[in-house]
Design an enzyme around this catalytic site. Structure first.
Site, short mmCIF file in Angstrom:
data_model
loop_
_atom_site.label_atom_id
_atom_site.label_comp_id
_atom_site.label_asym_id
_atom_site.label_seq_id
_atom_site.Cartn_x
_atom_site.Cartn_y
_atom_site.Cartn_z
N GLU A 56 0.86 -1.19 0.00
CA GLU A 56 0.00 0.00 0.00
C GLU A 56 0.89 1.24 0.00
O GLU A 56 1.83 1.34 0.79
CB GLU A 56 -0.92 0.00 1.22
CG GLU A 56 -1.68 1.28 1.47
CD GLU A 56 -2.58 1.66 0.31
OE1 GLU A 56 -2.46 2.82 -0.14
OE2 GLU A 56 -3.37 0.83 -0.15
N ASP A 80 5.09 2.13 -3.64
CA ASP A 80 4.28 2.10 -4.86
C ASP A 80 4.15 0.66 -5.35
O ASP A 80 5.12 -0.10 -5.41
CB ASP A 80 4.95 2.95 -5.93
CG ASP A 80 4.20 2.91 -7.24
OD1 ASP A 80 3.14 3.54 -7.33
OD2 ASP A 80 4.66 2.22 -8.18
N ASP A 98 -6.00 -4.04 -6.47
CA ASP A 98 -7.17 -3.29 -5.99
C ASP A 98 -6.74 -1.83 -5.84
O ASP A 98 -6.56 -1.34 -4.73
CB ASP A 98 -7.65 -3.87 -4.66
CG ASP A 98 -8.92 -3.21 -4.17
OD1 ASP A 98 -9.59 -2.53 -4.97
OD2 ASP A 98 -9.25 -3.35 -2.97
#
Length: 204
Positions: A56, A80, A98
């Protein structure tokens, strides 16, 4: 969106669809989740028995997920997602991207090169799941078809699912027969707050 009493139970349709999809697939021993959000997908992957790496870019998402949304505390990677895909040397049974929030699409994670890298990181029977924001009207939005074509160009066999589902066919029902009299009957008036329901109650 979650239940207040059950913060780990997401109300988002794609999260619950993914839970059912994982049940239909052979068990995935190890998974890479790119885009942690509040942790709903991480939680269902752990429920399915997978060893999960989560990536994340925003450290606050991990803090919010563990504090407010029932996500288990775990070792996670703050960077990243594309960068991590480039440097990791592990092989995965499952990769989930996601990373799409409405119209905010990180281009580096839906490119041909990114999907080719994902394919290289998957085992022979591995699966890549890309959350696409629920866009299903391809006549007005070319994003999902474009992503599907890019995935195919990267060598994937692609299936596109609508996690919301499709509304069932609606057929008209005839009106109930009118009673000759309301004498001796109990009438319950309920305002469902539909359009013009107030007008209906006044007429009654």
């Amino acid at each position: 969106y979650v239940f207040r009493e059950m913060p780990a139970q997401s109300l988002l349709s794609y999260v619950n669809f993914t839970r059912q999809l994982l049940k239909a697939l052979p068990k995935k021993e190890n998974a890479l989740l790119v885009g942690l959000g509040a942790g709903s997908l991480y939680t269902i992957l752990k429920e399915a028995g997978s060893q999960v790496e989560s990536v994340e870019i925003d450290e606050r998402m991990y803090e919010f997920g563990t504090r407010y949304f029932g996500m288990p505390v775990h070792e996670h990677i703050t960077t990243d997602g594309r960068y991590y895909l480039n440097i990791t040397r592990r092989k995965y049974d499952l990769i989930i991207l996601d990373v799409i929030i409405g119209e905010n699409v990180p281009a580096q994670l839906v490119s041909l090169e990114c999907f080719q890298r994902c394919k290289a990181l998957l085992k022979n029977d591995g699966v890549l799941i890309v959350e696409h924001g629920g866009v299903t009207d391809f006549g007005k939005n070319a994003f999902v078809p474009s992503v599907a074509r890019t995935l195919e160009a990267a060598g994937f066999s692609v299936s596109v699912f609508n996690p919301v589902g499709y509304a069932p066919k609606i057929t008209a029902k005839s009106m109930a027969p009118r009673l000759d009299s309301l004498d001796g009957k109990t009438i319950f008036l309920v305002d469902p707050r539909f359009d013009d329901s107030g007008l209906f109650l006044k007429q009654v």
